[in-house]
Design an enzyme around this catalytic site. Structure first.
Site, PDB file in Angstrom:
ATOM      1  N   CYS A 119      -2.845  -2.542   7.014  1.00 37.55           N
ATOM      2  CA  CYS A 119      -3.126  -3.978   7.110  1.00 37.55           C
ATOM      3  C   CYS A 119      -1.907  -4.815   7.471  1.00 37.55           C
ATOM      4  O   CYS A 119      -2.030  -6.012   7.711  1.00 37.55           O
ATOM      5  CB  CYS A 119      -3.722  -4.458   5.804  1.00 37.55           C
ATOM      6  SG  CYS A 119      -4.954  -3.304   5.170  1.00 37.55           S
TER       7      CYS A 119
ATOM      8  N   HIS B 104      -1.883 -13.068   2.125  1.00 37.26           N
ATOM      9  CA  HIS B 104      -2.688 -11.924   2.563  1.00 37.26           C
ATOM     10  C   HIS B 104      -4.092 -12.103   1.975  1.00 37.26           C
ATOM     11  O   HIS B 104      -5.068 -11.988   2.690  1.00 37.26           O
ATOM     12  CB  HIS B 104      -2.017 -10.634   2.101  1.00 37.26           C
ATOM     13  CG  HIS B 104      -2.661  -9.394   2.622  1.00 37.26           C
ATOM     14  ND1 HIS B 104      -2.894  -9.187   3.956  1.00 37.26           N
ATOM     15  CD2 HIS B 104      -3.139  -8.294   1.984  1.00 37.26           C
ATOM     16  CE1 HIS B 104      -3.477  -8.016   4.124  1.00 37.26           C
ATOM     17  NE2 HIS B 104      -3.644  -7.451   2.948  1.00 37.26           N
TER      18      HIS B 104
ATOM     19  N   HIS C 270     -11.226  -9.478   6.961  1.00 36.86           N
ATOM     20  CA  HIS C 270      -9.943  -8.789   7.027  1.00 36.86           C
ATOM     21  C   HIS C 270      -9.928  -7.981   8.318  1.00 36.86           C
ATOM     22  O   HIS C 270     -10.646  -6.992   8.451  1.00 36.86           O
ATOM     23  CB  HIS C 270      -9.762  -7.895   5.812  1.00 36.86           C
ATOM     24  CG  HIS C 270      -8.377  -7.316   5.704  1.00 36.86           C
ATOM     25  ND1 HIS C 270      -7.427  -7.474   6.686  1.00 36.86           N
ATOM     26  CD2 HIS C 270      -7.787  -6.594   4.722  1.00 36.86           C
ATOM     27  CE1 HIS C 270      -6.309  -6.860   6.313  1.00 36.86           C
ATOM     28  NE2 HIS C 270      -6.500  -6.327   5.125  1.00 36.86           N
TER      29      HIS C 270
END
Lengths: 404, 354, 85
Positions: free
Chosen positions: A163, A296, A331
């Protein structure tokens, strides 16, 4: 003295917009991109929300200007669309005019297309059209096809740190500039929704059946999204030489590792704290200079505790406005770092704090809560953008207003 | 970019006996299939049982090679970990794709998904050695390892110390078959020691893991200096030739000062033309190929670097590994590595003896 | 119940590849995580897969899972409570 690194172009496509302007508009109007998939073949079609780019792969190939040409996966097409916008915004009509490097990020390459034909590919009795996807599974495929399509022949690389991949791509690009190895580099990432990743995160039991609720006490996991984003980075001297329009400065960055667990961050956010602190130190600014943190904020149980603790440790009683934009875009894994870096630039240029959607109840572990309203005219000079991932990979970027 | 880059420790797991001891005592390992597989060490000496039980093959191979390189250098916790892998854990990727189908997307075991992530090996090294600093993974075919090296050199230039750089790759029978469908491998089965007698389309596949501890200062333990690195993406033959000359010039090395060239020659007639550039430009310099030892794979360049550094340090060629060798160079000071991956990613590396 | 616990121990060893552990090493009430067998959160996910695949019991909430997976005893009790009498 190492050169400063400026952002001179940006391009993106996500579930909330086909370009940077479209994304800004949706952010402003609190328009989330989450919904059910219409392109992914999965039993979770109507169960797990995702933030999908609304076009079919065929439509994407038309937008990207490569309709009818074989071998472009959805990953590549999303990337190509974002790349074209970034080049256009930077005023680059011919990438050959100045040696241009390309640092891309991907987590599963062309899996979006290969997973549908994989069992044909491994079956000697089958033959046909699917064979053109054989060489698209790895992460380099999308990078090279994008490079080849727009004519990049200089240094290329693909990064995969889950990520945090595209945040690391931006960092690597900036470091190539600072070391004097290139004066211009295009960095970012691309990610298409796949059954592979959807099932992967679902097997980890961290996908929410509802729209994700970052930093909420009742949060129950993330939603996946797809998209791509690229930034054109140029050295100070090239900017001066070309009189380039500068959008913002990439003034600091840091990469740290948790060394805690394969998929979970440390509960006190050691890695996140170190990444933000080091990035800020590099930018030459202090905590008082930061007005906004694009966190995040995946809305998984562990990320938000860890990241929230890190914010509290770094900023103490004066935590700046912060929000997660993942309820808008989902995401987007390898693309997330670059997408959110662009949002950070937009926050500075339009003096905006984006709302953290779906938040109602502060987490019991934290004394801070995200901003839930769209704040207009908010004075923002410096933004921290966080990207944390599996394998304990943490990356923080500091993006600063360009003062000329 | 200023600053030096020295190899202070290293380790390789490969289809040859490269993990332990003296190379000159190891016979060449011969395989009669076109798929070379690694000679695997006993992992239990490096990885605690409780961690080992879940790990798939490439994770064990990558982690163990990394730990052995650290051990070799005497550094426990590196200042950064940077790796390259073209394909990551193929075994886990294949397993997860199959489980999704076999269990109809339900009740899936998360382990193959986690381990299929390209940065899984990096995370494990960091975890086991408690390295909380810089950590990055490159996944770009024949530039995967080389970008990891470039990143490491940047880190040293920026003032980091003790950078652990490495690469890992595995081949599975399933993936071997997949790539056979686009003609990457020879259609006839050959023995790897006779590779260069079989010029035809395709080559033989391989795998391996190699790690290096890099530092900006040399000591009496130093294997070699990595003096230069150049990557070229899909160059024309002319561009490759010019780049080779520029590369040597930048390193301040005359062609005749090169004692040996390690070449990625792999008997694949489709890409042989690139090696002819080398033959023409460096006609009088002895060349040795290495792909008969490790096979072709994305990060075979890491094997070449390991081999080159080994040769420079020991000043000895394991002659039994090179049946094609006519006369070994008397002294090895400057060693050039040239490799390309199916004609797309081309790399020069210059190694110097200490 | 005793049969079920015995079977569970064998299944746990197999699912988690606990090579050096024999079924009789696992005590009914010994904690599986942390101090006990030294299992971690990924193991707990794998054990939930075991429950789902072998016993058709779905544990949705990881927090609930943690309670069920405390020991072989708690797992067996949970499985029994879910089976038709």
């Amino acid at each position: 003295m190492a050169e400063r690194v400026y952002i001179t172009g940006m391009g993106m496509i996500t579930a909330i917009g086909d370009d940077v302007a479209g994304n800004l508009q949706s952010l402003r109007s609190k328009q989330s991109g989450l919904g059910f998939t219409s392109h992914l073949d999965t039993i979770y079609k109507e169960k797990l929300p995702v933030a999908e780019v609304k076009y079919t792969t065929l439509q994407l190939s038309e937008i990207a200007g490569v309709a009818g040409i074989d071998g472009y996966t959805r990953t590549t097409l999303l990337g190509l669309i974002a790349m074209r916008e970034a080049l256009a915004q930077a005023g680059i009509t011919d990438v050959q005019q100045e040696p241009t490097a390309f640092i891309n990020a991907s987590t599963v390459g062309g899996m979006c297309d290969t997973e549908n034909v994989y069992f044909d590919i491994v079956n000697p009795d089958k033959t046909g059209d699917f064979l053109k996807f054989i060489d698209t599974l790895d992460c380099a495929d999308c990078t090279q096809r994008i490079a080849d399509t727009i004519g990049i022949t200089e240094h290329i690389a693909t990064i995969s740190t889950a990520c945090s991949s595209s945040a690391n791509a931006l960092m690597y690009g900036a470091r190539l500039i600072k070391a004097g190895l290139t004066r211009r580099v295009i960095c970012g990432g691309t990610e298409a929704l796949t059954r592979f990743t959807l099932n992967g995160f679902n097997s980890l039991k961290n996908i929410d059946k509802h729209p994700c609720r970052p930093f909420d006490n009742q949060r129950n996991g993330l939603n996946l999204g797809e998209g791509a984003a690229y930034m054109v980075l140029e050295s100070e001297s090239l900017v001066k030489e070309n009189n380039s329009v500068v959008l913002a400065e990439l003034s600091g960055y840091a990469n740290t590792n948790e060394a805690f667990h394969p998929t979970s961050p440390s509960p006190d956010g050691d890695g996140a704290y170190a990444a933000m602190k080091d990035a800020l130190a590099m930018s030459g600014r202090t905590i008082a200079d930061v007005q906004y943190v694009n966190v995040h904020g995946t809305a998984t149980l562990t990320n938000d505790v860890s990241e929230g603790k890190a914010l509290q440790r770094l900023f103490g009683e004066t935590v700046p406005k912060f929000s997660s934009t993942k309820p808008f875009t989902g995401h987007t894994l390898a693309a997330a770092g670059a997408i959110e870096a662009i949002y950070s630039v937009l926050a500075i240029r339009h003096q905006l704090v984006f709302p953290n959607l779906n938040f109602t109840e502060r987490m019991e572990e934290l004394y801070v809560a995200p901003e839930t309203q769209l704040l207009e005219g908010y004075p923002i000079q410096h933004v921290i953008s966080n990207s944390f991932g599996f394998g304990g990979n943490n990356a923080s970027l500091v993006i600063s207003n360009y003062e000329g | 970019m200023k600053g030096k880059c020295y190899i202070q420790g290293m380790a390789a797991i490969s289809p040859q006996q490269t993990f332990e001891g003296d190379l000159s005592a190891q016979p060449i390992v011969i395989s009669s299939s076109n798929m070379l597989s690694c000679v695997e060490p006993d992992y239990r000496a490096f990885i605690p049982g409780n961690s080992l039980r879940r790990m798939s093959r490439i994770l064990k191979m990558g982690l163990t090679a990394a730990l052995k390189a650290l051990q070799d250098s005497g550094i426990e916790t590196p200042g950064a970990i940077v790796t390259g892998t073209g394909k990551g854990s193929l075994q886990d990727t294949e397993r997860f794709i199959k489980e999704i189908r076999d269990y109809n997307e339900q009740a899936l075991n998360p382990t193959p998904f986690i381990q299929s992530t390209y940065n899984a090996v990096n995370g494990l090294i960091a975890l086991q050695q408690k390295c909380t600093q810089y950590n990055n993974t490159f996944v770009h075919r024949g530039f995967s390892f080389e970008n990891a090296l470039l990143d490491s050199m940047l880190l040293l230039h920026e003032g980091k110390t003790d950078v652990l750089a490495g690469a890992f790759e595995e081949i599975t029978t399933e993936h071997f078959y997949i790539k056979s469908r686009i003609g990457q491998w020879k259609s006839e089965n050959i023995s790897n020691d006779t590779l260069y007698q079989h010029f035809s389309p395709g080559t033989i596949s391989g795998e391996g893991a190699a790690f290096f501890l890099l530092s900006s200062t040399s000591t009496n333990k130093t294997y070699a200096e990595l003096a230069g690195l150049k990557m070229l993406y899909k160059p024309s033959l002319e561009k490759l030739d010019t780049a080779l000359q520029t590369f040597l010039k930048q390193q301040g090395v005359q062609p005749e000062e090169i004692d040996l060239v390690l070449t990625g020659r792999n008997a694949d007639i489709n890409y042989e033309r690139y090696y002819h550039v080398l033959d023409t430009r460096l006609g009088n310099i002895p060349q040795l190929p290495f792909k008969h030892l490790c096979g072709e794979y994305d990060t075979a360049g890491a094997f070449a670097l390991w081999l080159g550094a080994q040769l420079l340090k020991t000043q000895q060629l394991p002659v039994q590994w090179f049946p094609m060798l006519q006369s070994p160079p008397a002294k090895l000071r400057n060693l050039l590595i040239y490799n390309n991956f199916f004609g797309e990613q081309h790399v020069f590396m210059l190694l110097k003896a200490i | 119940m005793e049969e079920l616990k015995k079977k569970l121990k064998v299944q746990i060893i197999e699912a988690l590849n606990l090579q050096d552990t024999r079924p009789e090493d696992i005590l009914d009430n010994a904690p599986l995580f942390g101090e006990g067998l030294g299992l971690d959160s990924i193991d707990s996910l794998e054990l939930m897969v075991l429950l789902e695949r072998s016993y058709q019991i779905k544990v949705e909430d990881p927090r609930e899972g943690r309670k069920i997976l405390q020991s072989v005893q708690s797992m067996a009790e949970f499985i029994q409570s879910k089976q038709p009498a």
